[in-house]
Enzyme design. Structure first.
Site, PDB file in Angstrom:
ATOM      1  N   LYS A  41      38.176  31.188  42.845  1.00 31.19           N
ATOM      2  CA  LYS A  41      39.232  32.224  43.680  1.00 31.19           C
ATOM      3  C   LYS A  41      40.068  31.610  44.430  1.00 31.19           C
ATOM      4  CE  LYS A  41      38.233  35.370  42.184  1.00 31.19           C
ATOM      5  NZ  LYS A  41      38.406  35.485  40.752  1.00 31.19           N
ATOM      6  N   HIS A 100      35.158  23.909  38.428  1.00 31.71           N
ATOM      7  CA  HIS A 100      34.874  24.387  39.762  1.00 31.71           C
ATOM      8  C   HIS A 100      34.019  23.538  40.374  1.00 31.71           C
ATOM      9  CE1 HIS A 100      37.355  27.936  39.422  1.00 31.71           C
ATOM     10  NE2 HIS A 100      36.445  28.710  38.917  1.00 31.71           N
ATOM     11  N   SER A 130      38.753  36.929  48.383  1.00 32.52           N
ATOM     12  CA  SER A 130      38.736  37.165  46.831  1.00 32.52           C
ATOM     13  C   SER A 130      37.363  36.903  46.334  1.00 32.52           C
ATOM     14  CB  SER A 130      39.761  36.271  46.426  1.00 32.52           C
ATOM     15  OG  SER A 130      39.888  36.229  45.209  1.00 32.52           O
TER      16      SER A 130
HETATM   17  P1  A3P Z   1      42.670  37.837  44.790  1.00 32.73           P
HETATM   18  O1  A3P Z   1      41.280  38.365  44.537  1.00 32.73           O
HETATM   19  O2  A3P Z   1      42.997  37.696  46.353  1.00 32.73           O
HETATM   20  O3  A3P Z   1      43.756  38.707  44.323  1.00 32.73           O
HETATM   21  P2  A3P Z   1      41.026  32.222  40.144  1.00 32.73           P
HETATM   22  O4  A3P Z   1      41.885  32.135  39.143  1.00 32.73           O
HETATM   23  O5  A3P Z   1      40.717  30.794  40.857  1.00 32.73           O
HETATM   24  O6  A3P Z   1      39.693  33.050  40.159  1.00 32.73           O
HETATM   25  O7  A3P Z   1      41.717  32.985  41.281  1.00 32.73           O
HETATM   26  C1  A3P Z   1      41.689  34.341  41.369  1.00 32.73           C
HETATM   27  C2  A3P Z   1      42.804  34.826  42.568  1.00 32.73           C
HETATM   28  O8  A3P Z   1      44.106  34.353  42.341  1.00 32.73           O
HETATM   29  C3  A3P Z   1      42.721  36.169  42.709  1.00 32.73           C
HETATM   30  O9  A3P Z   1      43.115  36.424  44.035  1.00 32.73           O
HETATM   31  C4  A3P Z   1      43.950  36.394  41.815  1.00 32.73           C
HETATM   32  O10 A3P Z   1      44.487  38.126  42.106  1.00 32.73           O
HETATM   33  C5  A3P Z   1      44.874  35.553  42.229  1.00 32.73           C
HETATM   34  N1  A3P Z   1      46.052  35.316  41.160  1.00 32.73           N
HETATM   35  C6  A3P Z   1      45.960  35.351  39.986  1.00 32.73           C
HETATM   36  N2  A3P Z   1      47.283  35.318  39.294  1.00 32.73           N
HETATM   37  C7  A3P Z   1      47.989  34.960  40.477  1.00 32.73           C
HETATM   38  C8  A3P Z   1      49.228  35.089  40.581  1.00 32.73           C
HETATM   39  N3  A3P Z   1      50.146  34.936  39.277  1.00 32.73           N
HETATM   40  N4  A3P Z   1      49.923  35.100  41.666  1.00 32.73           N
HETATM   41  C9  A3P Z   1      49.092  35.088  42.989  1.00 32.73           C
HETATM   42  N5  A3P Z   1      47.909  34.987  42.866  1.00 32.73           N
HETATM   43  C10 A3P Z   1      47.281  35.468  41.876  1.00 32.73           C
END
Ligand code: A3P
Length: 291
Positions: A41, A100, A130
């Site tokens: 996340k 991860h 998140s």
């Molecule tokens: P949120 O749950 O705070 O919205 P991962 O890819 O490591 O699982 O992380 C997911 C998090 O990154 C989520 O956060 C997601 O919405 C956010 N995320 C994904 N794409 C993004 C982007 N283009 N810009 C900003 N945040 C992004």
């Protein structure tokens, strides 16, 4: 059906991953492989899409040929779902891979071959927020329970892939020993072009400003949210049930303020200071002009 967490070398991993630990541990990296490493996340998918756009010199069509989890395989899941280990072995070099795993569990072949590693960290409060929302839809983890219970679990490291604190510090303390670029979600949010330039340089490339602008646009939250090859809408529903909430949730810095009570924030801060007092690693927990 919900999975449970099983300790592997002291780190809790989903019981769909843990039984395959020996294969994961023995993953054979090759010289030239690039590893994207994050605590869950922290913006992994965002970084993956940026790296993909850079690899293809800003050609979005080439980035649309498959979902992001196939274009940049997740080494912990090769024994659970496609792409499998055989497919990943057959990929031409340089391969781009995701993990991860905390520093101490990264397969040693990555270090033996001096592979490039891009680590992306996100502040603990937003990562916890998140993760809590994600664990409602991610079947590979136990039910998150109440936010208060979840926050306790996060602070004690009893969530998938373990302690956020150990993860971010582990890579931070070791970064100078390897070919590693250590980035922050908050910095990318604040100035994506400048962080994309860092990645381009790190990967030994040179792209014109117009391409960088295109990458900033195509990897913005709003663009990625509607991009089926980047937004996980094609991911197996048995693992990620997005009927109530989507993977691309908010993508903000400071959303934790909508979840933490004042008391939770005080207790979190007290605990955070203890766990992070020996490190030079510093995070932004909000950005001026953003929530
Ligand atoms: P949120 O749950 O705070 O919205 P991962 O890819 O490591 O699982 O992380 C997911 C998090 O990154 C989520 O956060 C997601 O919405 C956010 N995320 C994904 N794409 C993004 C982007 N283009 N810009 C900003 N945040 C992004």
């Amino acid at each position: 059906m919900r999975s449970q967490l099983i300790l592997v070398e002291g780190v809790p991993l989903s019981d769909i991953i843990a039984p395959h630990w020996q294969e994961i541990h023995n993953f054979q990296a090759r010289p030239g492989d690039v590893l994207i490493a994050t605590y869950p996340k922290s913006g992994t998918t965002w970084l993956q899409e940026m790296v993909e756009m850079i690899r293809h010199n800003g050609d979005l069509e080439k980035c649309q040929q498959a979902p992001i989890y196939e274009r940049i395989p997740f080494i912990e899941l090769l024994q659970c779902m496609p792409p499998d280990a055989e497919t990943v072995n057959a990929l031409p070099s340089p391969r781009y891979l995701k993990t991860h795993l905390p520093y101490q569990l990264v397969p040693s072949s990555f270090w033996d071959h001096n592979c490039k590693v891009i680590y992306l960290a996100r502040n603990a409060r937003d990562a916890a927020t998140s993760y809590y929302h994600f664990d409602h839809i991610a079947k590979l983890h136990p039910e998150p329970g109440s936010w208060d219970q979840y926050l306790q679990r996060f602070m004690s490291g009893n969530v998938g892939w373990g302690s956020w604190y150990d993860h971010v510090k582990g890579f931070w303390e070791e970064k100078d020993k390897h070919d590693m670029l250590y980035l922050f979600y908050e910095d990318i949010k604040q100035d994506p072009a400048s962080e994309i330039r860092k990645i381009i340089r790190f990967l030994g490339k040179d792209l014109p400003d117009a391409t960088i602008e295109k990458i900033v646009h195509c990897t913005s939250f709003s663009q990625m949210k509607k991009n089926a090859m980047a937004n996980y809408s094609t991911f197996p529903k048995e693992i990620l049930d997005q009927s109530q909430q989507t993977f691309m949730r908010k993508g903000q810095v400071g959303d934790w303020k909508n979840l933490f009570t004042v008391r939770q924030n005080e207790l979190f801060e007290e605990d955070y200071r203890k766990k992070m007092n020996q490190t030079t690693l510093k995070f932004k927990v909000s950005i001026k002009g953003m929530s």
